[in-house]
Design a protein around this motif. Structure first.
Motif, PDB file in Angstrom:
ATOM      1  N   SER A 111      37.781  19.792  36.002  1.00 46.10           N
ATOM      2  CA  SER A 111      37.680  19.820  37.456  1.00 46.10           C
ATOM      3  C   SER A 111      36.241  20.097  37.890  1.00 46.10           C
ATOM      4  CB  SER A 111      38.614  20.891  38.023  1.00 46.10           C
ATOM      5  OG  SER A 111      38.493  20.981  39.426  1.00 46.10           O
ATOM      6  N   LEU A 112      35.601  21.030  37.206  1.00 47.61           N
ATOM      7  CA  LEU A 112      34.199  21.339  37.513  1.00 47.61           C
ATOM      8  C   LEU A 112      33.319  20.127  37.259  1.00 47.61           C
ATOM      9  CD1 LEU A 112      31.909  23.409  38.139  1.00 47.61           C
ATOM     10  CD2 LEU A 112      31.864  23.888  35.677  1.00 47.61           C
ATOM     11  N   PHE A 113      33.509  19.455  36.136  1.00 44.51           N
ATOM     12  CA  PHE A 113      32.679  18.298  35.805  1.00 44.51           C
ATOM     13  C   PHE A 113      32.892  17.159  36.806  1.00 44.51           C
ATOM     14  CE2 PHE A 113      32.904  19.744  31.117  1.00 44.51           C
ATOM     15  CZ  PHE A 113      31.820  20.597  31.308  1.00 44.51           C
ATOM     16  N   ALA A 114      34.123  16.996  37.270  1.00 41.95           N
ATOM     17  CA  ALA A 114      34.399  15.956  38.269  1.00 41.95           C
ATOM     18  C   ALA A 114      33.611  16.230  39.548  1.00 41.95           C
ATOM     19  CB  ALA A 114      35.895  15.893  38.558  1.00 41.95           C
ATOM     20  N   ASP A 115      33.586  17.488  39.987  1.00 40.64           N
ATOM     21  CA  ASP A 115      32.813  17.850  41.178  1.00 40.64           C
ATOM     22  C   ASP A 115      31.317  17.685  40.932  1.00 40.64           C
ATOM     23  OD1 ASP A 115      35.151  18.485  42.456  1.00 40.64           O
ATOM     24  OD2 ASP A 115      34.908  20.664  42.292  1.00 40.64           O
ATOM     25  N   TRP A 116      30.887  18.019  39.725  1.00 37.29           N
ATOM     26  CA  TRP A 116      29.471  17.910  39.363  1.00 37.29           C
ATOM     27  C   TRP A 116      29.023  16.451  39.397  1.00 37.29           C
ATOM     28  CZ3 TRP A 116      27.748  21.762  35.007  1.00 37.29           C
ATOM     29  CH2 TRP A 116      26.369  21.978  35.080  1.00 37.29           C
ATOM     30  N   ILE A 117      29.834  15.572  38.812  1.00 34.86           N
ATOM     31  CA  ILE A 117      29.509  14.141  38.810  1.00 34.86           C
ATOM     32  C   ILE A 117      29.492  13.595  40.242  1.00 34.86           C
ATOM     33  CG2 ILE A 117      30.360  11.855  38.133  1.00 34.86           C
ATOM     34  CD1 ILE A 117      31.391  13.205  35.542  1.00 34.86           C
TER      35      ILE A 117
ATOM     36  N   PRO B 268      17.443   5.254  21.597  1.00 32.80           N
ATOM     37  CA  PRO B 268      17.853   5.231  20.184  1.00 32.80           C
ATOM     38  C   PRO B 268      16.816   5.762  19.204  1.00 32.80           C
ATOM     39  CG  PRO B 268      17.351   3.014  20.965  1.00 32.80           C
ATOM     40  CD  PRO B 268      17.351   3.896  22.172  1.00 32.80           C
ATOM     41  N   ASN B 269      15.529   5.642  19.527  1.00 33.46           N
ATOM     42  CA  ASN B 269      14.499   5.988  18.547  1.00 33.46           C
ATOM     43  C   ASN B 269      13.560   7.088  19.013  1.00 33.46           C
ATOM     44  OD1 ASN B 269      15.335   3.913  16.668  1.00 33.46           O
ATOM     45  ND2 ASN B 269      14.386   2.428  18.049  1.00 33.46           N
ATOM     46  N   ASN B 270      13.923   7.791  20.079  1.00 33.61           N
ATOM     47  CA  ASN B 270      13.077   8.877  20.576  1.00 33.61           C
ATOM     48  C   ASN B 270      13.907  10.152  20.643  1.00 33.61           C
ATOM     49  OD1 ASN B 270      11.299  10.599  21.799  1.00 33.61           O
ATOM     50  ND2 ASN B 270      10.897   9.305  23.582  1.00 33.61           N
ATOM     51  N   TRP B 271      13.644  11.065  19.710  1.00 33.29           N
ATOM     52  CA  TRP B 271      14.447  12.267  19.597  1.00 33.29           C
ATOM     53  C   TRP B 271      13.850  13.456  20.320  1.00 33.29           C
ATOM     54  CZ3 TRP B 271      19.276  12.357  17.433  1.00 33.29           C
ATOM     55  CH2 TRP B 271      19.673  11.162  16.804  1.00 33.29           C
ATOM     56  N   GLU B 272      12.746  13.245  21.009  1.00 36.30           N
ATOM     57  CA  GLU B 272      12.162  14.328  21.789  1.00 36.30           C
ATOM     58  C   GLU B 272      12.939  14.512  23.097  1.00 36.30           C
ATOM     59  OE1 GLU B 272       8.060  13.515  22.398  1.00 36.30           O
ATOM     60  OE2 GLU B 272       7.540  13.605  20.270  1.00 36.30           O
ATOM     61  N   SER B 273      12.899  15.722  23.622  1.00 37.40           N
ATOM     62  CA  SER B 273      13.585  15.987  24.891  1.00 37.40           C
ATOM     63  C   SER B 273      13.033  15.081  25.982  1.00 37.40           C
ATOM     64  CB  SER B 273      13.398  17.454  25.296  1.00 37.40           C
ATOM     65  OG  SER B 273      14.031  18.308  24.374  1.00 37.40           O
ATOM     66  N   ASN B 274      13.936  14.463  26.738  1.00 40.95           N
ATOM     67  CA  ASN B 274      13.543  13.561  27.814  1.00 40.95           C
ATOM     68  C   ASN B 274      13.379  14.376  29.093  1.00 40.95           C
ATOM     69  OD1 ASN B 274      13.464  11.612  29.892  1.00 40.95           O
ATOM     70  ND2 ASN B 274      14.644  10.159  28.664  1.00 40.95           N
ATOM     71  N   THR B 275      12.159  14.825  29.343  1.00 41.74           N
ATOM     72  CA  THR B 275      11.927  15.737  30.463  1.00 41.74           C
ATOM     73  C   THR B 275      12.223  15.075  31.813  1.00 41.74           C
ATOM     74  OG1 THR B 275       9.572  15.141  30.430  1.00 41.74           O
ATOM     75  CG2 THR B 275      10.228  17.096  29.204  1.00 41.74           C
ATOM     76  N   ASN B 276      11.944  13.781  31.936  1.00 39.41           N
ATOM     77  CA  ASN B 276      12.234  13.097  33.203  1.00 39.41           C
ATOM     78  C   ASN B 276      13.732  13.051  33.471  1.00 39.41           C
ATOM     79  OD1 ASN B 276       9.527  12.547  33.763  1.00 39.41           O
ATOM     80  ND2 ASN B 276       9.571  10.595  32.672  1.00 39.41           N
ATOM     81  N   LEU B 277      14.508  12.828  32.413  1.00 35.83           N
ATOM     82  CA  LEU B 277      15.961  12.757  32.562  1.00 35.83           C
ATOM     83  C   LEU B 277      16.534  14.140  32.881  1.00 35.83           C
ATOM     84  CD1 LEU B 277      18.403  10.815  32.315  1.00 35.83           C
ATOM     85  CD2 LEU B 277      18.553  11.487  29.902  1.00 35.83           C
ATOM     86  N   ILE B 278      16.013  15.159  32.215  1.00 34.27           N
ATOM     87  CA  ILE B 278      16.455  16.532  32.490  1.00 34.27           C
ATOM     88  C   ILE B 278      16.140  16.915  33.928  1.00 34.27           C
ATOM     89  CG2 ILE B 278      16.090  18.963  31.908  1.00 34.27           C
ATOM     90  CD1 ILE B 278      15.562  18.059  29.014  1.00 34.27           C
ATOM     91  N   ASP B 279      14.922  16.582  34.377  1.00 39.23           N
ATOM     92  CA  ASP B 279      14.532  16.897  35.757  1.00 39.23           C
ATOM     93  C   ASP B 279      15.420  16.165  36.756  1.00 39.23           C
ATOM     94  OD1 ASP B 279      12.511  18.533  34.876  1.00 39.23           O
ATOM     95  OD2 ASP B 279      10.887  17.116  35.253  1.00 39.23           O
ATOM     96  N   ARG B 280      15.719  14.906  36.476  1.00 35.01           N
ATOM     97  CA  ARG B 280      16.579  14.127  37.374  1.00 35.01           C
ATOM     98  C   ARG B 280      17.950  14.796  37.483  1.00 35.01           C
ATOM     99  NH1 ARG B 280      17.992   8.522  38.872  1.00 35.01           N
ATOM    100  NH2 ARG B 280      19.936   8.814  40.023  1.00 35.01           N
ATOM    101  N   PHE B 281      18.513  15.194  36.352  1.00 31.92           N
ATOM    102  CA  PHE B 281      19.823  15.827  36.364  1.00 31.92           C
ATOM    103  C   PHE B 281      19.815  17.115  37.175  1.00 31.92           C
ATOM    104  CE2 PHE B 281      22.768  18.986  34.741  1.00 31.92           C
ATOM    105  CZ  PHE B 281      23.977  18.321  34.841  1.00 31.92           C
ATOM    106  N   LEU B 282      18.843  17.976  36.917  1.00 36.85           N
ATOM    107  CA  LEU B 282      18.826  19.289  37.562  1.00 36.85           C
ATOM    108  C   LEU B 282      18.467  19.189  39.047  1.00 36.85           C
ATOM    109  CD1 LEU B 282      17.227  21.267  34.622  1.00 36.85           C
ATOM    110  CD2 LEU B 282      19.554  21.514  35.496  1.00 36.85           C
ATOM    111  N   LYS B 283      17.588  18.262  39.384  1.00 36.04           N
ATOM    112  CA  LYS B 283      17.251  18.059  40.791  1.00 36.04           C
ATOM    113  C   LYS B 283      18.466  17.560  41.570  1.00 36.04           C
ATOM    114  CE  LYS B 283      14.140  15.551  43.906  1.00 36.04           C
ATOM    115  NZ  LYS B 283      13.022  14.553  43.987  1.00 36.04           N
ATOM    116  N   ASP B 284      19.156  16.571  41.007  1.00 31.73           N
ATOM    117  CA  ASP B 284      20.309  15.987  41.698  1.00 31.73           C
ATOM    118  C   ASP B 284      21.512  16.937  41.719  1.00 31.73           C
ATOM    119  OD1 ASP B 284      18.745  13.778  42.052  1.00 31.73           O
ATOM    120  OD2 ASP B 284      19.850  12.476  40.663  1.00 31.73           O
ATOM    121  N   SER B 285      21.543  17.908  40.802  1.00 25.88           N
ATOM    122  CA  SER B 285      22.649  18.876  40.780  1.00 25.88           C
ATOM    123  C   SER B 285      22.597  19.811  41.990  1.00 25.88           C
ATOM    124  CB  SER B 285      22.606  19.712  39.496  1.00 25.88           C
ATOM    125  OG  SER B 285      22.929  18.931  38.369  1.00 25.88           O
ATOM    126  N   GLU B 286      21.394  20.039  42.534  1.00 26.10           N
ATOM    127  CA  GLU B 286      21.212  20.925  43.692  1.00 26.10           C
ATOM    128  C   GLU B 286      21.918  22.265  43.461  1.00 26.10           C
ATOM    129  OE1 GLU B 286      22.274  18.957  47.317  1.00 26.10           O
ATOM    130  OE2 GLU B 286      20.709  17.429  47.116  1.00 26.10           O
TER     131      GLU B 286
END
Length: 268
Positions: free
Chosen positions: A20-26, A151-169
């Protein structure tokens, strides 16, 4: 055949709360209509990129010390539940997978009150025992739920993390805190979250600095220990190297520090 995770009725209810939490988060994340770049051309929406996380069977057992491991992001599981992706490893564990190997050894040591000598730890034996007893007993979650599917980049994707956390508000509704409230861990073990890859403003929303007290650094800075105020309950909080960090000793950088902190023991 992959191993199955059998949950008790109480655990099933907790999983429903997480769903239920994940549904609201999405739903919140979906307010931003800009396509997401997570490395997969087929996954550009929040629902397709969101990787659900949570706990394994036995986590809520009365005699279990509830341990929650927290990482930065998942890899290559956009749109899936984390348990779907662990079944392959749990069925045929690969010692090269340092993430799971280190978590399992730490958790097994905790389950045995720090009494197990490191040299006696075997990943396959640990998994078989957990499987036979249906008591894995730990949770694994990530700060960002958007899976890094490059597929070939195992480093943390900082742009993707920022997008997620920014949009999570999270300043409006703190979904991350709600997840921790559902899990109600007794111990939190993090994977080098404060190394600059996640913006401090977002980390402060997930894990507010004012909730950390009594900082203690272990020799050689292999671990930092705090007491952490989680919704009015003081719990143990340990920050280690990242669980996938190359060149780090399983014994001296992961297992021994946790056993020393929790049980005041260094295992041989």
């Amino acid at each position: 055949m992959p191993k199955k995770f059998n949950y008790s009725d109480f655990e099933k209810q907790k999983n429903k709360e997480l769903e239920s939490l994940f549904a609201d988060w999405i739903k919140q994340l979906s307010k931003n209509k800009t396509p997401i770049d997570n490395g997969s051309k087929d996954k550009t929406s929040p629902a397709a990129c969101f990787a659900k996380d949570g706990f394994f069977p036995g986590y809520f057992d009365d005699n279990n010390l509830k341990v929650c491991f927290i990482g930065r992001e998942t890899r290559l599981i956009g749109g899936y539940d984390f348990r779907d992706t662990t079944k392959e490893f749990f069925d045929d564990p690969d010692p090269k997978n340092s993430w799971w190997r280190r978590i399992l050894k730490i958790m097994y040591g905790i389950q045995n009150n720090g009494e197990i000598e490191f040299k006696k730890l075997n990943t396959i034996d640990i998994l078989n025992e957990m499987y036979d007893s249906n008591k894995y007993g730990f949770a694994v979650i990530n700060i960002s739920k958007f899976s890094n599917d490059y597929p070939n980049n195992w480093e943390s994707n900082t742009n993707l993390i920022d997008r997620f956390l920014k949009d999570s508000e999270l300043d409006k509704r703190n979904f991350f805190n709600e997840e921790l409230e559902i899990l109600s861990p007794d111990v939190i073990i993090t994977a080098n979250l404060w190394n600059g890859l996640i913006k401090e403003e977002y980390l402060n929303l997930c894990l507010p600095p004012e909730k950390f007290i009594n900082e203690k650094k272990l020799k050689d800075n292999v671990a930092i220990y705090y007491e952490f105020n989680l919704n009015g309950k003081k719990i143990d909080f340990i920050d280690l190297y990242h669980f996938s960090a190359p060149g780090k000793s399983d014994k001296y950088c992961y297992y021994n520090p946790v056993m020393k902190i929790l049980f005041n023991k260094n295992r041989k």
